[in-house]
Design an enzyme around this catalytic site. Structure first.
Site, PDB file in Angstrom:
ATOM      1  N   ASP A 386      49.349 -17.515  34.294  1.00  0.00           N
ATOM      2  CA  ASP A 386      50.054 -16.944  35.439  1.00  0.00           C
ATOM      3  C   ASP A 386      49.464 -17.518  36.730  1.00  0.00           C
ATOM      4  O   ASP A 386      48.288 -17.285  37.039  1.00  0.00           O
ATOM      5  CB  ASP A 386      49.899 -15.419  35.391  1.00  0.00           C
ATOM      6  CG  ASP A 386      50.750 -14.698  36.425  1.00  0.00           C
ATOM      7  OD1 ASP A 386      51.127 -15.329  37.430  1.00  0.00           O
ATOM      8  OD2 ASP A 386      51.014 -13.499  36.224  1.00  0.00           O
ATOM      9  N   HIS A 387      50.300 -18.234  37.484  1.00  0.00           N
ATOM     10  CA  HIS A 387      49.813 -18.887  38.707  1.00  0.00           C
ATOM     11  C   HIS A 387      49.494 -17.894  39.813  1.00  0.00           C
ATOM     12  O   HIS A 387      48.856 -18.247  40.811  1.00  0.00           O
ATOM     13  CB  HIS A 387      50.861 -19.892  39.208  1.00  0.00           C
ATOM     14  CG  HIS A 387      50.290 -21.238  39.520  1.00  0.00           C
ATOM     15  ND1 HIS A 387      49.051 -21.421  40.099  1.00  0.00           N
ATOM     16  CD2 HIS A 387      50.781 -22.492  39.327  1.00  0.00           C
ATOM     17  CE1 HIS A 387      48.807 -22.703  40.248  1.00  0.00           C
ATOM     18  NE2 HIS A 387      49.845 -23.385  39.793  1.00  0.00           N
TER      19      HIS A 387
END
Length: 412
Positions: A386-387
Protein backbone atom coordinates in the site's frame (compact mmCIF):
# COMPACT_ATOMS: atom_id res chain seq x y z
CA UNK A 1 -23.70 -4.90 31.20
CA UNK A 2 -21.76 -5.41 27.98
CA UNK A 3 -23.53 -5.99 24.69
CA UNK A 4 -21.97 -8.72 22.56
CA UNK A 5 -22.68 -7.65 18.98
CA UNK A 6 -22.39 -9.25 15.55
CA UNK A 7 -18.75 -8.61 14.56
CA UNK A 8 -17.50 -7.69 11.11
CA UNK A 9 -15.70 -10.78 9.78
CA UNK A 10 -14.51 -9.41 6.48
CA UNK A 11 -13.90 -6.28 4.47
CA UNK A 12 -17.36 -6.28 2.90
CA UNK A 13 -19.45 -8.26 5.38
CA UNK A 14 -22.79 -6.60 6.04
CA UNK A 15 -24.67 -9.35 7.88
CA UNK A 16 -24.43 -12.92 9.15
CA UNK A 17 -26.84 -15.73 9.95
CA UNK A 18 -26.83 -17.08 13.51
CA UNK A 19 -26.83 -20.89 13.22
CA UNK A 20 -25.66 -22.16 16.62
CA UNK A 21 -25.35 -20.95 20.20
CA UNK A 22 -22.45 -22.44 22.15
CA UNK A 23 -23.56 -20.87 25.44
CA UNK A 24 -26.76 -20.31 27.37
CA UNK A 25 -27.85 -17.74 29.98
CA UNK A 26 -25.93 -18.28 33.20
CA UNK A 27 -22.77 -19.63 31.54
CA UNK A 28 -19.44 -18.07 32.54
CA UNK A 29 -17.38 -16.81 29.60
CA UNK A 30 -13.92 -15.34 29.19
CA UNK A 31 -11.98 -13.70 26.39
CA UNK A 32 -11.43 -16.12 23.51
CA UNK A 33 -14.33 -18.46 24.32
CA UNK A 34 -16.48 -19.45 21.34
CA UNK A 35 -20.04 -18.34 22.07
CA UNK A 36 -21.82 -18.72 18.72
CA UNK A 37 -21.48 -19.88 15.12
CA UNK A 38 -22.40 -17.47 12.34
CA UNK A 39 -22.70 -18.31 8.66
CA UNK A 40 -21.22 -15.75 6.28
CA UNK A 41 -20.38 -15.67 2.60
CA UNK A 42 -17.09 -17.38 3.45
CA UNK A 43 -18.55 -20.22 5.52
CA UNK A 44 -19.43 -20.88 9.13
CA UNK A 45 -17.31 -18.84 11.55
CA UNK A 46 -16.98 -19.48 15.27
CA UNK A 47 -17.55 -16.17 17.05
CA UNK A 48 -15.29 -15.52 20.03
CA UNK A 49 -16.13 -13.48 23.09
CA UNK A 50 -14.03 -10.45 24.05
CA UNK A 51 -15.61 -9.90 27.46
CA UNK A 52 -15.30 -11.76 30.75
CA UNK A 53 -18.34 -12.43 32.87
CA UNK A 54 -21.63 -14.32 32.71
CA UNK A 55 -24.13 -14.59 29.89
CA UNK A 56 -27.12 -12.59 31.08
CA UNK A 57 -29.38 -13.11 28.08
CA UNK A 58 -29.38 -14.18 24.43
CA UNK A 59 -30.77 -11.43 22.24
CA UNK A 60 -31.02 -13.25 18.89
CA UNK A 61 -32.79 -16.37 17.68
CA UNK A 62 -31.29 -19.20 15.67
CA UNK A 63 -31.77 -18.69 11.96
CA UNK A 64 -31.87 -14.89 12.22
CA UNK A 65 -29.84 -12.89 9.73
CA UNK A 66 -28.38 -9.96 11.65
CA UNK A 67 -26.56 -6.85 10.48
CA UNK A 68 -23.02 -6.15 11.67
CA UNK A 69 -23.31 -4.45 15.06
CA UNK A 70 -26.68 -5.99 15.94
CA UNK A 71 -26.82 -7.30 19.55
CA UNK A 72 -26.35 -11.05 19.97
CA UNK A 73 -26.14 -11.38 23.75
CA UNK A 74 -25.77 -9.41 26.97
CA UNK A 75 -22.82 -10.26 29.22
CA UNK A 76 -22.76 -9.30 32.89
CA UNK A 77 -19.29 -8.38 34.08
CA UNK A 78 -17.77 -9.54 37.36
CA UNK A 79 -19.28 -7.75 40.32
CA UNK A 80 -22.25 -6.43 38.37
CA UNK A 81 -25.71 -7.05 39.73
CA UNK A 82 -28.09 -9.06 37.56
CA UNK A 83 -30.52 -7.04 35.52
CA UNK A 84 -33.81 -6.53 37.30
CA UNK A 85 -36.96 -7.38 35.45
CA UNK A 86 -38.62 -4.20 34.26
CA UNK A 87 -41.91 -3.50 36.10
CA UNK A 88 -45.00 -3.79 33.92
CA UNK A 89 -46.07 -0.44 32.47
CA UNK A 90 -48.91 1.20 34.41
CA UNK A 91 -52.31 0.75 32.90
CA UNK A 92 -53.46 3.84 31.13
CA UNK A 93 -56.66 5.09 32.73
CA UNK A 94 -59.09 6.36 30.15
CA UNK A 95 -61.66 8.93 31.25
CA UNK A 96 -65.17 7.58 31.08
CA UNK A 97 -67.15 9.14 28.27
CA UNK A 98 -69.89 11.56 29.29
CA UNK A 99 -73.38 10.18 29.09
CA UNK A 100 -75.25 11.58 26.13
CA UNK A 101 -79.01 11.99 26.14
CA UNK A 102 -80.64 9.24 24.16
CA UNK A 103 -82.34 10.51 21.06
CA UNK A 104 -86.03 9.93 20.66
CA UNK A 105 -86.73 6.79 18.71
CA UNK A 106 -87.28 7.61 15.11
CA UNK A 107 -89.36 5.71 12.64
CA UNK A 108 -87.78 2.42 11.41
CA UNK A 109 -84.53 2.93 13.36
CA UNK A 110 -81.98 0.33 12.29
CA UNK A 111 -80.48 -1.88 14.98
CA UNK A 112 -76.69 -1.62 15.26
CA UNK A 113 -74.85 -4.50 13.52
CA UNK A 114 -73.65 -7.25 15.87
CA UNK A 115 -70.00 -7.01 16.92
CA UNK A 116 -67.71 -9.27 14.91
CA UNK A 117 -66.02 -12.06 16.82
CA UNK A 118 -62.21 -11.76 16.82
CA UNK A 119 -60.57 -14.09 14.28
CA UNK A 120 -59.20 -17.30 15.76
CA UNK A 121 -55.48 -17.23 16.56
CA UNK A 122 -53.45 -18.96 13.84
CA UNK A 123 -52.06 -22.30 14.93
CA UNK A 124 -48.39 -22.31 15.86
CA UNK A 125 -46.22 -23.87 13.19
CA UNK A 126 -44.63 -27.17 14.15
CA UNK A 127 -40.98 -27.14 15.16
CA UNK A 128 -40.14 -29.22 12.09
CA UNK A 129 -42.23 -29.45 8.94
CA UNK A 130 -42.15 -32.96 7.43
CA UNK A 131 -40.23 -33.02 4.17
CA UNK A 132 -38.03 -30.07 5.12
CA UNK A 133 -34.52 -30.27 6.50
CA UNK A 134 -34.55 -29.84 10.29
CA UNK A 135 -32.53 -26.92 11.74
CA UNK A 136 -28.96 -28.03 12.44
CA UNK A 137 -25.56 -26.46 13.01
CA UNK A 138 -22.99 -26.54 10.17
CA UNK A 139 -20.80 -28.96 12.13
CA UNK A 140 -23.74 -31.29 12.73
CA UNK A 141 -24.71 -31.21 9.06
CA UNK A 142 -21.13 -31.89 7.98
CA UNK A 143 -20.76 -34.90 10.28
CA UNK A 144 -24.18 -36.25 9.28
CA UNK A 145 -23.28 -36.00 5.59
CA UNK A 146 -19.96 -37.73 6.23
CA UNK A 147 -21.61 -40.63 8.09
CA UNK A 148 -24.71 -40.85 5.92
CA UNK A 149 -27.04 -40.00 8.81
CA UNK A 150 -30.58 -38.77 8.15
CA UNK A 151 -31.07 -35.65 10.28
CA UNK A 152 -34.86 -35.98 10.17
CA UNK A 153 -34.58 -38.97 12.52
CA UNK A 154 -32.62 -37.04 15.19
CA UNK A 155 -34.14 -35.00 18.00
CA UNK A 156 -32.19 -31.79 18.47
CA UNK A 157 -31.10 -30.70 21.94
CA UNK A 158 -29.81 -27.26 20.96
CA UNK A 159 -31.62 -23.94 21.37
CA UNK A 160 -34.96 -23.98 19.56
CA UNK A 161 -34.66 -27.73 18.99
CA UNK A 162 -31.73 -27.34 16.59
CA UNK A 163 -29.53 -30.39 16.01
CA UNK A 164 -26.00 -29.83 17.32
CA UNK A 165 -22.83 -31.85 16.91
CA UNK A 166 -23.36 -33.91 20.07
CA UNK A 167 -26.75 -35.09 18.77
CA UNK A 168 -25.18 -36.54 15.64
CA UNK A 169 -22.31 -38.13 17.57
CA UNK A 170 -24.73 -39.88 19.95
CA UNK A 171 -25.23 -43.62 19.26
CA UNK A 172 -28.98 -43.09 18.78
CA UNK A 173 -28.30 -40.95 15.73
CA UNK A 174 -25.74 -43.24 14.14
CA UNK A 175 -28.02 -45.30 11.90
CA UNK A 176 -27.38 -44.47 8.24
CA UNK A 177 -30.32 -43.46 6.10
CA UNK A 178 -29.84 -46.22 3.52
CA UNK A 179 -33.52 -46.53 2.84
CA UNK A 180 -33.83 -42.91 1.77
CA UNK A 181 -33.89 -42.17 -1.90
CA UNK A 182 -30.63 -40.64 -3.05
CA UNK A 183 -30.82 -36.86 -3.08
CA UNK A 184 -28.86 -34.74 -5.53
CA UNK A 185 -25.41 -33.78 -4.20
CA UNK A 186 -25.32 -30.59 -2.19
CA UNK A 187 -22.55 -28.13 -1.50
CA UNK A 188 -20.50 -28.76 1.60
CA UNK A 189 -22.36 -27.50 4.71
CA UNK A 190 -21.18 -24.09 5.84
CA UNK A 191 -19.60 -23.27 2.48
CA UNK A 192 -21.61 -21.52 -0.23
CA UNK A 193 -19.09 -21.17 -3.03
CA UNK A 194 -21.31 -18.85 -5.06
CA UNK A 195 -21.65 -16.48 -2.11
CA UNK A 196 -17.92 -16.79 -1.41
CA UNK A 197 -17.17 -15.69 -4.96
CA UNK A 198 -19.39 -12.64 -4.41
CA UNK A 199 -17.50 -11.82 -1.19
CA UNK A 200 -14.13 -12.18 -2.95
CA UNK A 201 -15.29 -9.96 -5.80
CA UNK A 202 -16.50 -7.25 -3.40
CA UNK A 203 -13.30 -7.30 -1.31
CA UNK A 204 -10.95 -7.28 -4.32
CA UNK A 205 -12.91 -4.55 -6.12
CA UNK A 206 -12.78 -2.43 -2.97
CA UNK A 207 -9.03 -3.11 -2.66
CA UNK A 208 -8.22 -2.02 -6.20
CA UNK A 209 -10.54 0.98 -5.87
CA UNK A 210 -9.22 2.30 -2.55
CA UNK A 211 -5.64 1.03 -2.13
CA UNK A 212 -2.85 2.51 -4.30
CA UNK A 213 -0.88 -0.70 -4.93
CA UNK A 214 2.76 -0.87 -5.90
CA UNK A 215 4.60 -4.07 -6.82
CA UNK A 216 8.14 -5.37 -6.42
CA UNK A 217 9.51 -8.72 -7.60
CA UNK A 218 12.66 -10.59 -6.61
CA UNK A 219 14.02 -14.01 -7.56
CA UNK A 220 15.41 -15.88 -4.56
CA UNK A 221 17.93 -18.74 -4.59
CA UNK A 222 16.12 -21.57 -2.82
CA UNK A 223 18.74 -24.31 -3.09
CA UNK A 224 19.99 -24.10 0.51
CA UNK A 225 16.45 -24.21 1.86
CA UNK A 226 15.58 -27.11 -0.45
CA UNK A 227 18.62 -29.14 0.62
CA UNK A 228 18.05 -28.39 4.31
CA UNK A 229 14.41 -29.46 4.14
CA UNK A 230 15.30 -32.69 2.31
CA UNK A 231 17.87 -33.59 4.99
CA UNK A 232 15.54 -32.67 7.84
CA UNK A 233 12.58 -34.65 6.50
CA UNK A 234 14.55 -37.70 5.34
CA UNK A 235 14.00 -39.89 8.41
CA UNK A 236 10.67 -38.48 9.54
CA UNK A 237 7.17 -39.84 8.91
CA UNK A 238 4.97 -37.72 6.61
CA UNK A 239 2.99 -36.21 9.48
CA UNK A 240 6.19 -34.75 11.01
CA UNK A 241 7.63 -33.26 7.84
CA UNK A 242 7.87 -29.53 7.24
CA UNK A 243 6.92 -28.20 3.80
CA UNK A 244 8.49 -25.31 1.94
CA UNK A 245 5.32 -23.27 2.49
CA UNK A 246 6.07 -23.12 6.22
CA UNK A 247 9.48 -21.60 5.48
CA UNK A 248 7.82 -19.01 3.24
CA UNK A 249 5.36 -18.00 5.98
CA UNK A 250 8.05 -17.87 8.70
CA UNK A 251 10.48 -15.85 6.56
CA UNK A 252 7.71 -13.41 5.61
CA UNK A 253 6.61 -13.01 9.23
CA UNK A 254 10.16 -12.31 10.45
CA UNK A 255 10.71 -9.85 7.59
CA UNK A 256 7.44 -8.07 8.41
CA UNK A 257 8.54 -7.73 12.04
CA UNK A 258 11.71 -6.02 10.80
CA UNK A 259 9.92 -3.76 8.29
CA UNK A 260 6.82 -2.70 10.27
CA UNK A 261 5.26 -0.71 7.41
CA UNK A 262 4.27 -4.07 5.91
CA UNK A 263 2.56 -5.30 9.06
CA UNK A 264 -0.71 -3.82 10.25
CA UNK A 265 -4.11 -2.55 9.15
CA UNK A 266 -5.31 0.69 7.56
CA UNK A 267 -8.45 2.01 9.23
CA UNK A 268 -10.45 5.20 9.53
CA UNK A 269 -7.60 6.85 11.46
CA UNK A 270 -4.89 5.74 9.06
CA UNK A 271 -2.29 3.01 9.43
CA UNK A 272 -2.08 1.09 12.68
CA UNK A 273 1.06 -1.06 12.90
CA UNK A 274 0.73 -4.35 14.75
CA UNK A 275 3.04 -5.53 17.52
CA UNK A 276 2.66 -9.16 16.50
CA UNK A 277 2.71 -10.58 12.99
CA UNK A 278 -0.62 -12.32 12.37
CA UNK A 279 0.12 -13.97 9.04
CA UNK A 280 -2.87 -14.75 6.87
CA UNK A 281 -2.32 -17.97 4.93
CA UNK A 282 -4.15 -18.11 1.60
CA UNK A 283 -6.04 -21.42 1.34
CA UNK A 284 -7.54 -22.56 -1.97
CA UNK A 285 -10.81 -24.41 -1.41
CA UNK A 286 -11.81 -27.50 -3.34
CA UNK A 287 -14.38 -26.53 -5.93
CA UNK A 288 -13.18 -22.94 -6.03
CA UNK A 289 -12.89 -20.04 -3.66
CA UNK A 290 -10.13 -18.66 -1.48
CA UNK A 291 -9.84 -17.76 2.17
CA UNK A 292 -6.91 -16.42 4.21
CA UNK A 293 -7.25 -17.09 7.97
CA UNK A 294 -4.48 -15.78 10.20
CA UNK A 295 -1.90 -17.55 12.34
CA UNK A 296 -1.32 -15.30 15.34
CA UNK A 297 2.24 -14.24 16.25
CA UNK A 298 3.71 -16.31 13.43
CA UNK A 299 7.11 -14.68 13.84
CA UNK A 300 7.60 -16.26 17.28
CA UNK A 301 6.65 -19.92 16.81
CA UNK A 302 8.79 -22.82 15.69
CA UNK A 303 8.65 -24.25 12.17
CA UNK A 304 7.13 -27.45 13.53
CA UNK A 305 4.35 -25.57 15.33
CA UNK A 306 3.83 -23.33 12.31
CA UNK A 307 3.46 -26.38 10.05
CA UNK A 308 0.91 -27.88 12.45
CA UNK A 309 -1.01 -24.60 12.59
CA UNK A 310 -1.09 -24.40 8.79
CA UNK A 311 -2.43 -27.96 8.49
CA UNK A 312 -5.09 -27.21 11.07
CA UNK A 313 -6.14 -23.99 9.31
CA UNK A 314 -6.39 -25.71 5.92
CA UNK A 315 -8.52 -28.52 7.34
CA UNK A 316 -10.90 -26.16 9.16
CA UNK A 317 -11.07 -23.70 6.26
CA UNK A 318 -12.16 -26.48 3.91
CA UNK A 319 -14.90 -27.62 6.28
CA UNK A 320 -16.07 -24.09 7.05
CA UNK A 321 -15.10 -24.00 10.73
CA UNK A 322 -12.86 -21.01 11.39
CA UNK A 323 -12.77 -18.57 14.30
CA UNK A 324 -13.66 -14.91 14.06
CA UNK A 325 -10.21 -13.77 15.25
CA UNK A 326 -8.59 -15.81 12.47
CA UNK A 327 -10.70 -13.91 9.94
CA UNK A 328 -10.24 -10.39 11.30
CA UNK A 329 -6.80 -10.19 12.95
CA UNK A 330 -4.58 -10.71 9.89
CA UNK A 331 -1.84 -8.10 9.45
CA UNK A 332 -0.14 -9.47 6.30
CA UNK A 333 -1.07 -12.27 3.90
CA UNK A 334 1.22 -14.92 2.41
CA UNK A 335 0.11 -16.69 -0.75
CA UNK A 336 1.99 -19.56 -2.36
CA UNK A 337 1.45 -21.53 -5.57
CA UNK A 338 2.81 -24.67 -3.88
CA UNK A 339 5.23 -27.11 -5.44
CA UNK A 340 3.62 -26.89 -8.89
CA UNK A 341 1.90 -24.05 -10.68
CA UNK A 342 2.74 -20.68 -12.14
CA UNK A 343 6.27 -19.38 -11.65
CA UNK A 344 5.07 -15.99 -10.45
CA UNK A 345 1.88 -14.20 -9.43
CA UNK A 346 0.92 -10.68 -8.45
CA UNK A 347 -1.64 -10.64 -5.62
CA UNK A 348 -4.27 -8.12 -4.55
CA UNK A 349 -4.07 -6.73 -0.99
CA UNK A 350 -6.85 -7.91 1.30
CA UNK A 351 -8.22 -4.84 3.12
CA UNK A 352 -7.70 -3.55 5.75
CA UNK A 353 -4.22 -5.08 5.47
CA UNK A 354 -1.48 -3.12 3.70
CA UNK A 355 0.59 -5.85 2.04
CA UNK A 356 0.54 -9.34 0.59
CA UNK A 357 3.54 -11.41 -0.48
CA UNK A 358 3.15 -14.04 -3.20
CA UNK A 359 5.50 -16.97 -3.85
CA UNK A 360 5.47 -18.69 -7.22
CA UNK A 361 6.21 -22.38 -7.67
CA UNK A 362 9.92 -23.20 -7.16
CA UNK A 363 11.69 -24.05 -10.41
CA UNK A 364 15.21 -25.08 -11.43
CA UNK A 365 17.16 -22.45 -13.35
CA UNK A 366 20.79 -21.83 -14.34
CA UNK A 367 22.33 -19.64 -11.62
CA UNK A 368 25.74 -18.13 -11.07
CA UNK A 369 27.36 -19.48 -7.89
CA UNK A 370 30.97 -18.55 -7.06
CA UNK A 371 31.54 -17.39 -10.62
CA UNK A 372 30.20 -20.60 -12.18
CA UNK A 373 26.88 -21.47 -13.75
CA UNK A 374 25.02 -24.24 -11.90
CA UNK A 375 21.41 -25.48 -11.77
CA UNK A 376 19.66 -24.10 -8.71
CA UNK A 377 16.16 -24.14 -7.25
CA UNK A 378 14.79 -20.60 -7.31
CA UNK A 379 11.47 -18.94 -6.47
CA UNK A 380 9.95 -15.66 -7.65
CA UNK A 381 8.64 -13.54 -4.78
CA UNK A 382 6.29 -10.61 -5.49
CA UNK A 383 5.28 -8.00 -2.94
CA UNK A 384 2.08 -5.99 -3.32
CA UNK A 385 2.07 -3.07 -0.86
CA UNK A 386 0.00 0.00 0.00
CA UNK A 387 1.63 3.23 -1.19
CA UNK A 388 -0.23 5.20 1.51
CA UNK A 389 1.94 3.44 4.10
CA UNK A 390 5.25 2.53 2.42
CA UNK A 391 7.27 3.07 -0.71
CA UNK A 392 9.52 1.03 -2.98
CA UNK A 393 12.62 1.47 -0.82
CA UNK A 394 10.96 -0.11 2.24
CA UNK A 395 9.37 -2.79 0.07
CA UNK A 396 12.78 -3.69 -1.36
CA UNK A 397 14.18 -4.00 2.15
CA UNK A 398 11.35 -6.37 3.04
CA UNK A 399 12.09 -8.63 0.04
CA UNK A 400 15.83 -8.54 0.72
CA UNK A 401 15.15 -9.71 4.28
CA UNK A 402 13.08 -12.64 3.02
CA UNK A 403 15.96 -13.57 0.69
CA UNK A 404 18.49 -13.40 3.52
CA UNK A 405 16.36 -15.54 5.83
CA UNK A 406 15.84 -18.26 3.22
CA UNK A 407 19.61 -18.57 2.85
CA UNK A 408 19.75 -19.59 6.53
CA UNK A 409 16.81 -22.02 6.84
CA UNK A 410 18.19 -23.65 9.98
CA UNK A 411 17.77 -20.31 11.81
CA UNK A 412 14.07 -19.95 11.01
Amino acid sequence: MAVFAMPSLGADMESGKLVEWMVKPGDAVKRGDVVAVVETQKGAIEIECFEEGMVESLEAELGETLAVGAPLATIRGKGEAPAEAAPPPPKEEKPEPEAKPEPAPGPAAKAPPPAKAPPPAPPKPPAHVPGEAPPASPAARALAAERGIDLSGITGTGPGGAIVLADVEAPSGAAPAAAKAEAPPKAKPGLDLDQMRVAIANAMARSKREIPHYYLTQTVDLQKATDWLAARNADRPPEERVLMGALFVKASALAAAKVPEMNGQYGADGFEPSKGVHAGVAVALRGGGLIAPAIHDAEGITLEDLMAAMKDLVARARTGRLRSSEMTDGTITVSSMGETGAEAMTAVIYPPQVSIVAFGAPVERPWIVDGKIAPRAVVTVTLSADHRVSDGRRGAKFLAEIDRLLQEPEAL
